[in-house]
Scaffold this active site. Sequence first.
Site, PDB file in Angstrom:
ATOM      1  N   HIS A 175      11.686  -1.563   7.345  1.00  0.00           N
ATOM      2  CA  HIS A 175      10.542  -2.472   7.266  1.00  0.00           C
ATOM      3  C   HIS A 175      10.741  -3.651   8.211  1.00  0.00           C
ATOM      4  O   HIS A 175       9.898  -3.955   9.048  1.00  0.00           O
ATOM      5  CB  HIS A 175      10.374  -3.008   5.837  1.00  0.00           C
ATOM      6  CG  HIS A 175       9.510  -2.153   4.973  1.00  0.00           C
ATOM      7  ND1 HIS A 175       8.170  -2.018   5.175  1.00  0.00           N
ATOM      8  CD2 HIS A 175       9.808  -1.398   3.887  1.00  0.00           C
ATOM      9  CE1 HIS A 175       7.663  -1.213   4.254  1.00  0.00           C
ATOM     10  NE2 HIS A 175       8.637  -0.823   3.462  1.00  0.00           N
TER      11      HIS A 175
ATOM     12  N   GLU B  60      11.450  -4.920  -6.717  1.00  0.00           N
ATOM     13  CA  GLU B  60      10.078  -4.572  -6.340  1.00  0.00           C
ATOM     14  C   GLU B  60       9.835  -3.076  -6.559  1.00  0.00           C
ATOM     15  O   GLU B  60       8.886  -2.673  -7.237  1.00  0.00           O
ATOM     16  CB  GLU B  60       9.853  -4.936  -4.872  1.00  0.00           C
ATOM     17  CG  GLU B  60       8.490  -4.526  -4.341  1.00  0.00           C
ATOM     18  CD  GLU B  60       8.367  -4.733  -2.839  1.00  0.00           C
ATOM     19  OE1 GLU B  60       7.220  -4.773  -2.352  1.00  0.00           O
ATOM     20  OE2 GLU B  60       9.411  -4.847  -2.151  1.00  0.00           O
ATOM     21  N   HIS B  61      10.658  -2.233  -5.937  1.00  0.00           N
ATOM     22  CA  HIS B  61      10.585  -0.780  -6.106  1.00  0.00           C
ATOM     23  C   HIS B  61      11.855  -0.304  -6.801  1.00  0.00           C
ATOM     24  O   HIS B  61      12.953  -0.746  -6.456  1.00  0.00           O
ATOM     25  CB  HIS B  61      10.496  -0.060  -4.759  1.00  0.00           C
ATOM     26  CG  HIS B  61       9.397  -0.523  -3.859  1.00  0.00           C
ATOM     27  ND1 HIS B  61       9.602  -1.444  -2.845  1.00  0.00           N
ATOM     28  CD2 HIS B  61       8.091  -0.189  -3.818  1.00  0.00           C
ATOM     29  CE1 HIS B  61       8.454  -1.651  -2.216  1.00  0.00           C
ATOM     30  NE2 HIS B  61       7.520  -0.915  -2.790  1.00  0.00           N
TER      31      HIS B  61
ATOM     32  N   HIS C  69     -14.109 -34.540 -32.355  1.00  0.00           N
ATOM     33  CA  HIS C  69     -14.049 -33.099 -32.574  1.00  0.00           C
ATOM     34  C   HIS C  69     -14.377 -32.776 -34.034  1.00  0.00           C
ATOM     35  O   HIS C  69     -15.133 -31.842 -34.320  1.00  0.00           O
ATOM     36  CB  HIS C  69     -12.645 -32.564 -32.245  1.00  0.00           C
ATOM     37  CG  HIS C  69     -12.342 -32.457 -30.790  1.00  0.00           C
ATOM     38  ND1 HIS C  69     -12.296 -33.537 -29.955  1.00  0.00           N
ATOM     39  CD2 HIS C  69     -12.055 -31.374 -30.022  1.00  0.00           C
ATOM     40  CE1 HIS C  69     -11.995 -33.141 -28.733  1.00  0.00           C
ATOM     41  NE2 HIS C  69     -11.844 -31.830 -28.739  1.00  0.00           N
TER      42      HIS C  69
ATOM     43  N   GLN D 296      13.347   2.031   3.403  1.00  0.00           N
ATOM     44  CA  GLN D 296      13.125   0.647   3.008  1.00  0.00           C
ATOM     45  C   GLN D 296      13.662  -0.310   4.073  1.00  0.00           C
ATOM     46  O   GLN D 296      13.038  -1.313   4.404  1.00  0.00           O
ATOM     47  CB  GLN D 296      13.822   0.381   1.668  1.00  0.00           C
ATOM     48  CG  GLN D 296      13.634  -1.008   1.120  1.00  0.00           C
ATOM     49  CD  GLN D 296      12.191  -1.313   0.759  1.00  0.00           C
ATOM     50  OE1 GLN D 296      11.772  -2.449   0.805  1.00  0.00           O
ATOM     51  NE2 GLN D 296      11.419  -0.299   0.405  1.00  0.00           N
TER      52      GLN D 296
END
Length: 459
Positions: free
Chosen positions: A256, A320-321, A414, A253
Site C-alpha cells: 500500500h 483494521e483487517h 422544567h 498489505q
Amino acid sequence: MSPTLLRPIRADELLNRRCRAVDDDSLAAARAILEDLDAGGDAAALDHARRLGDLRDGQPYVYAPAALADARDRLPTHQRALLERTADRIRAVAPAHGACLANPPLPIPGGEAGHTCIPVRSAGCYAPGGRFPLPSSVLMTAVTARAAGVQQVWVASPRPTDATLAAASVAGADGLLAIGGVQAIGALARGLLGVPKGGCDIIVGPGNRWVTAAKHLVSGEVGIDMLAGPSELLILADATADPALIAADLIAQAEHDEDAVPMLVITEPALAPLVEAALYRQLSTLPTAATAGVSLRNGFVVVAETMDEAIDLVDQVAPEHLELMSAHASDIDRRISNAGAVFIGSMSAEVLGDYGAGPNHVLPTGGTSRFRAGLSVFSFLRTRTWLRIDDPISARASFLDASSLARLECLEGHARSADSRVKSSSASPFGTSISSESDARFWPPDKAPLSFRYRDNSA
C-alpha cells in the site's frame, strides 16, 4: 545473512504500539491551508492544488456528470464491466444493512415513541490518487452513500485517471473535484469549487496524514467517518496455516505504502522462519518490492503460547483487517471483539475486501476498532428519535416523574412544563405522585421553591 523482515517482538510489547491518528506537524500544516481557504475561497483552494501538483496543465478542476460519463464510455468494455460488477456487489450489501433498521413504534403510557433513520443530504467522498489511482475507493464510498439515500454525492481525487472518473460515474456521483489533500477536504467542507453552498454534511474515505489531519480539523463543522491512519493487517495463524499464503497476504498489505503495518500472531513457533523465507522469495519478483520491503519492517511477529493468548493479543491490537488462518477460524471469530473487518479461513483473502466482494474497505485503524466500525450505509444515516403523547391521562405517571426529577435538579421551569400537562388533562390538579412530603426532601433548604406545596387531590 539477510535482515529480518518481520521483527520478532514479545507479547507485552503490543501494549505500547498504539499511536495518535494525527501528529502535531500535520495538524499545523493542515490548519494553515484551511485558514487560507477561509480567507481566499476558490482561488486559494486552486493555488494550493497547483502548488502541490494535484492538477495537470490544462486539466479541469471539476468534472460534471456528463464528463464523468464520457470517461466511463472511453474505458475498454472489460474495464467498465469490472467497475459495474464491483459496484453491484457493494450495492448489494445495503439491503442487508437496511433490514437492521426497522423502526416500529414502541407503545409507551399515553402514546408511542420510536426512531426514524434519515440519510444526510450531502456527502463528500475522498479517494486517494497519489502513487496509485484508487477507483475502488470511489466505489466503496460513493456507491455506499447513494445506497443510503444521500441526495448529493461528490467525489474528490487528485490527478484522476479515466478509471477514477468512470468509477464516479458508475457510482452516480454529482461531480468530482480533481484535487486532493487538505485543500480537497476544505473544499468539500466549505462548499468551494462547485460543491453545493454550505458544503457536505459528511466527509468519508481513506487518505494520507494530511487528509486525516484536515478531516480532524473540520469534524466540528461536518461529520466524518473516522480518522484513518496507515493501513493494517493482522494475521492470526496456527500450525495448519500455509506460510506462502501468509506471506502473500502480508505483502499485499505492505505494498500500500511505506507506512502500512503488516502483523502476524502465531501459535506455532516453527511458522516464523517459514513465513520469513516465503516473504523473501515473493519479494524477489514483486514490482512494488521497494515499498513492501520498507513497510514489512513496520510490522512484527509474535508467538503466543496458546490460542487464548493469541485472541487476547488480537483484541489488544484491534486491527483494521484481521485474517484468521486456523483450523478453527469460525470458532475463533466468535471470540474476537476488536477488529475492523474479519476474514475467516485461509481462502478468505483480505484482498477480496479491498476489491469489492461486498464489505467496505474503509475501516478503522490504529486500534480504533475498539469503538468504531467501518464505513457502511449506517455512516450516512442519522437516527432521529420521536415521541407522541395522545392520551395525557395515561401518561400522568411519566409527567409526574418528570416533574419530580426536574425539581431534584433544581429546574423549576422544567417541572412546571410537566405539571401543566397534568393540569390540562385532569380535573385533579396534580395527581397522586407529587407531594411536599415525598419530593421536597430532594431540595436544598435554601432553594426549595415556595410554590412547591402540591398535594394529592385525587383520592
